[in-house]
Design an enzyme around this catalytic site. Structure first.
Site, PDB file in Angstrom:
ATOM      1  N   SER A 322       0.821  -1.210   0.000  1.00 50.59           N
ATOM      2  CA  SER A 322       0.000   0.000   0.000  1.00 50.59           C
ATOM      3  C   SER A 322       0.853   1.257   0.000  1.00 50.59           C
ATOM      4  CB  SER A 322      -0.912   0.007   1.232  1.00 50.59           C
ATOM      5  OG  SER A 322      -1.585   1.239   1.351  1.00 50.59           O
ATOM      6  N   ASP A 323       0.457   2.236  -0.834  1.00 48.91           N
ATOM      7  CA  ASP A 323       1.061   3.566  -0.755  1.00 48.91           C
ATOM      8  C   ASP A 323       0.840   4.138   0.642  1.00 48.91           C
ATOM      9  OD1 ASP A 323       2.048   3.809  -3.316  1.00 48.91           O
ATOM     10  OD2 ASP A 323       0.182   4.575  -4.122  1.00 48.91           O
ATOM     11  N   LYS A 324       1.785   4.989   1.069  1.00 49.60           N
ATOM     12  CA  LYS A 324       1.611   5.662   2.353  1.00 49.60           C
ATOM     13  C   LYS A 324       0.752   6.907   2.200  1.00 49.60           C
ATOM     14  CE  LYS A 324       4.746   8.419   3.980  1.00 49.60           C
ATOM     15  NZ  LYS A 324       3.992   9.695   4.228  1.00 49.60           N
ATOM     16  N   LYS A 551       8.588  -0.787  -7.710  1.00 53.82           N
ATOM     17  CA  LYS A 551       7.349  -1.488  -7.353  1.00 53.82           C
ATOM     18  C   LYS A 551       7.221  -2.813  -8.094  1.00 53.82           C
ATOM     19  CE  LYS A 551       4.370   2.311  -5.857  1.00 53.82           C
ATOM     20  NZ  LYS A 551       3.039   2.926  -6.002  1.00 53.82           N
ATOM     21  N   THR A 568      -0.961  -1.103  -4.883  1.00 53.24           N
ATOM     22  CA  THR A 568      -1.616   0.162  -5.187  1.00 53.24           C
ATOM     23  C   THR A 568      -0.676   1.048  -5.993  1.00 53.24           C
ATOM     24  OG1 THR A 568      -0.867   1.282  -3.186  1.00 53.24           O
ATOM     25  CG2 THR A 568      -2.909   0.019  -3.034  1.00 53.24           C
TER      26      THR A 568
END
Length: 846
Positions: A322-324, A551, A568
């Site tokens: 997940s992106d922060k 990624k 994501t």
């Protein structure tokens, strides 16, 4: 429409490009010329491969399963059996139309979403500035780009002071880039500061944005769902053909002549009609309908499915990267507890930082500092007479300010080291401030220094302004839910390790944060990993300083380790990783290229949307699994029973019309299983085909015993004639089949929640009433009438067997659960253990 590309070369000067594109910079294109170029170059949008609706519809009638239905229809046509032909064709067309209609629902929802996200550009045409749909822009258009605009096409800047552009989604650059006249700007990047005009040089698939998306769109692989459908279909086709062959050999060997009217054609038709009832030719349609309706439910939860098979993958993911920013955090900088220096107090420090800001620029840092004022009216006595915005070189802002007494002074804010360099502080004080900044970074905070000067030369250091992007209020609870669902969440961020570790720790995700550059050295060929990098990626709680190209490597490493991975992303450079992931997730606000590559598109921010999607996907998976179990069990039950009856009793227990009616009554309500209630299991799910075949085959064999015992009672004990035995067995198979569905639809006892959804229950009740009325009143020579007493006893008999089958199901699930939790013992040893005094219903040993 032509696919010809623009002849404009962005390396040429603005004057050369204006001449080559034949456009007057003072007037822009004319309306007629714009329409001509639109026809020549095409729409300024990413081209997506669209299926021909007619071919899509016809695909429902092509393949091994539809062929099994079409064969008896052709046979019935040859022997002019119009009743059978009409019923079979009705079934075939009904399932095709329904499957086609429902499967298109999800794609229509996606199209509606994209239409709602359409951009509008400010373009100069016919000498006037006006709004033009971004998709209608053409090479040669002159557009105005200002603060907050999404740049609608590739172009070259013509006029204006400067333009600060955030193109991280395209190039991976973390800082905004300052552009000036003659520089190139790219479609999909965002104007952060300034205002300029630009000449459009490329549109649609010819942009940097579009070329990346076009390359990614060609990738793809066969999903686990497709493999499962093919595997089950092949298994049932082989099984039914083998059993049909046994029956044909038995009939031909005995020369029994049951089909004297049509000879071998009649025998062949009966066998093929039997295959219609046994082979699950409606399986793709039922499962597609289930997923399409599931996609609608996910859309309500703000998640748009762009590929139906992704629902099954979403139910099985065990790692979510997940992106922060914006997903785990609020993507909203907040001013922390300020640290004034010397004689300055907190409000003096914040006031200086606010005066060195410009609200109309809507810079997140400026807005966060200004929000820290206890009273916004404190700015009113001051007038900003000059302002120098932040840029990557100076790394600070500076404002010239006039107070209420017309006294002029200067304020600045920026990178602490830069601000400190302006101030004449002792080394001890400088080291203390640097230590404070280091400690703030370790806590995940950015730090700004602020200073004031009365003469523009001598600066007084006022203190430190700490900034943080706080976690979303729901993030910690959502991550806990994800862990309870068996999904490990790994943070992926472009921020530094210290910030990532702090946020990860606050959210309870762990603090094992890996630096992406250490895992993917710049000199590694083709993304190959150092020897220990793969193990570090699997063990990590998150990854810091991640660029889009990292990624893909993270996803691939996790997949190679046997995990089902969700990823994501929001940018063009994220597209390869989104495509590689088992479930690529385009977050809210993602670029078109990211949405084109993703399987799931979020329309609301936050991780909770994904977790809700996982829960819903697991419910959808449970519906598909219950249908698969039911379908295989019923195929085994029907084929083994009919073949065994033919061999043992020398007559066919069902007529051809009854078999077709049985298939029709089974298939009509089974479509409503897509609406059924289901429970999301607390662990990732996937197709365990041996388990499906094991459970359904055992249930099917018990159902054969159920049917054969009733046949024995009717034939040997009550001496019914063959016509009425056929009616009795028809009723038994219709009733027993739907009661079997209630057994297979959950892993627990059928009398406990979740209960059947009202549409499923109503459809079953409706078809049962039709079957009872057909048997009670008869249907001419096709279905002889049966006494109501026998009909009642058949129902009592089926209900009693429903409890038997449910008990068998519980035993089977108990055996399989223990095999997964404990050491695997030989099958029969485990079976003897579970058929002991208490069987499958005794309490599980802890």
């Amino acid at each position: 429409m032509s696919t010809e590309t623009s002849t404009a070369d962005p390396k040429q000067s603005p004057a050369q490009l204006l001449q080559k594109l034949q456009v007057d910079p003072a007037k822009g294109l004319t309306g007629s010329e714009a329409r001509t170029r639109l026809a020549k170059y095409g729409s300024n949008a990413i081209e997506q491969k669209k299926e021909n609706p007619l071919l899509k519809f016809l695909s429902y009638f092509w393949g091994p399963l539809p062929w099994m239905v079409e064969a008896p229809a052709i046979m019935a046509l040859l022997i002019q059996d119009w009743v059978d032909f009409s019923i079979i064709m009705f079934m075939l067309i009904f399932n095709g139309v329904l499957g086609f209609w429902e499967e298109n629902a999800a794609s229509n929802a996606l199209s509606a979403l994209k239409n709602s996200l359409a951009l509008v550009a400010k373009a100069l045409r016919d000498g006037k500035w006006g709004d033009v749909a971004a998709k209608d822009l053409v090479p040669g258009d002159i557009v105005r780009v200002r603060l907050g605009d999404v740049i609608p096409a590739d172009g070259i800047l013509l006029d204006g002071d400067y333009l600060s552009v955030d193109q991280a989604a395209l190039t991976g650059e973390s800082l905004a880039v300052t552009k000036s006249r003659g520089d190139t700007v790219y479609s999909g990047s965002i104007a952060k500061k300034g205002e300029m005009t630009a000449l459009v040089t490329a549109t649609g698939s010819n942009t940097f944005f579009g070329r990346t998306a076009r390359l990614v769109a060609t990738a793809g692989s066969k999903s686990h769902f497709q493999q499962a459908v093919v595997g089950i279909g092949n298994f049932l086709i082989i099984l039914t053909i083998a059993l049909a062959a046994v029956m044909i050999v038995d009939q031909l060997a005995g020369m029994r002549g049951h089909f004297s009217r049509h000879g071998l054609f009649g025998l062949a038709e009966y066998v093929l009609v039997l295959l219609v009832a046994a082979v699950p030719f409606t399986t793709p349609a039922v499962l597609s309908v289930t997923m399409a309706l599931g996609a609608k439910m996910l859309a309500v939860k703000k998640a748009i499915v762009s590929r139906l098979e992704a629902i099954e993958e979403l139910a099985g993911i065990d790692i979510l990267c997940s992106d922060k920013t914006g997903t785990l955090t609020q993507n909203k900088l907040t001013l922390g507890d300020v640290l004034p220096w010397g004689s300055a107090d907190a409000q003096t420090l914040i006031l200086a930082g606010s005066l060195a800001s410009k609200a109309e620029d809507k810079d997140p840092i400026d807005l966060a500092v200004m929000a820290g004022l206890s009273d916004a009216s404190a700015l009113q006595p001051y007038k900003q007479t000059a302002y120098v915005p932040f840029d990557p070189v100076s790394k600070r802002t500076e404002a010239t300010v006039q107070d209420a007494s017309n006294k002029t002074f200067h304020v600045t804010k920026g990178m602490p080291a830069v601000v400190l360099a302006l101030c004449n502080l002792p080394d001890a004080d400088r080291q203390k401030i640097e230590s404070i900044v280091t400690n703030l970074a370790a806590k995940g905070m950015r730090a700004l220094g602020a200073a004031r000067s009365d003469d523009g030369k001598t600066w007084q250091f006022l203190g430190i302004l700490p900034l943080l992007d706080p976690p979303r209020p729901d993030s910690k609870q959502t991550i806990t839910e994800a862990r309870e669902l068996g999904v490990a969440v790994k943070m992926v961020t472009g921020d530094d390790v210290a910030i990532a570790r702090t946020i990860s720790g606050e959210l309870g995700m762990g603090e094992n944060i890996q630096l992406a550059a250490d895992l993917f050295p710049a000199d590694s060929a083709n993304g190959s990993l150092p020897p220990d990098a793969a193990a570090k990626i699997v063990a990590a709680d998150g990854f810091a300083r991640v660029f889009p190209e990292h990624k893909y490597g993270v996803v691939k490493a996790l997949q190679d380790a046997g995990h089902i991975v969700g990823m994501t992303g929001d940018g063009v450079n994220d597209a390869p990783a989104l495509k590689q992931a088992d479930v690529g997730i385009a977050v809210s606000g993602a670029t078109d290229a990211a949405r084109a590559a993703a399987a799931l598109i979020l329309t609301a921010p936050g991780l909770s949307v994904i977790i809700d999607g996982i829960k819903e996907a697991r419910c959808i998976f449970e519906r598909m699994m219950s249908y698969m179990l039911y379908r295989v069990a019923m195929t085994v039950a029907i084929m083994f029973f009919v073949v065994t009856a033919v061999v043992c009793y020398d007559f066919f227990p069902l007529s051809a019309v009854m078999i077709i009616a049985l298939a029709l009554l089974d298939d009509l309500p089974i479509m409503t299983i897509a609406y059924d209630h289901a429970t999301a299991v607390p662990k990732p799910v996937k197709w365990h085909m041996p388990q499906v075949f094991f459970i359904s085959s055992v249930l099917g064999i018990f159902a054969v015993v159920e049917s054969f015992l009733l046949l024995f009672l009717g034939h040997d004990l009550y001496a019914l004639d063959k016509a009425h035995i056929q009616t009795m067995m028809f009723l038994q198979l219709v009733a027993g089949g739907h009661l079997m569905l209630f057994v297979t639809r959950s892993q627990g006892p059928f009398w406990k929640p979740p209960f059947p959804e009202k549409r499923l229950f109503g459809a079953v009740v409706g078809t049962q009433l039709v079957a009872v009325l057909l048997c009670g009143f008869g249907a001419g020579t096709f279905i002889p009438a049966l006494s109501w007493k026998i009909i009642g006893w058949v129902w009592v008999y089926n209900i009693a067997w429903m409890f038997v089958l449910d008990f068998v199901k519980l035993i089977l699930y108990r055996i399989l659960d223990d095999w997964r939790l404990r050491d695997r013992k030989p099958f029969f040893a485990r079976l003897r253990e579970h058929l002991g005094p208490y069987g499958a219903l005794h309490a599980r040993r802890k």
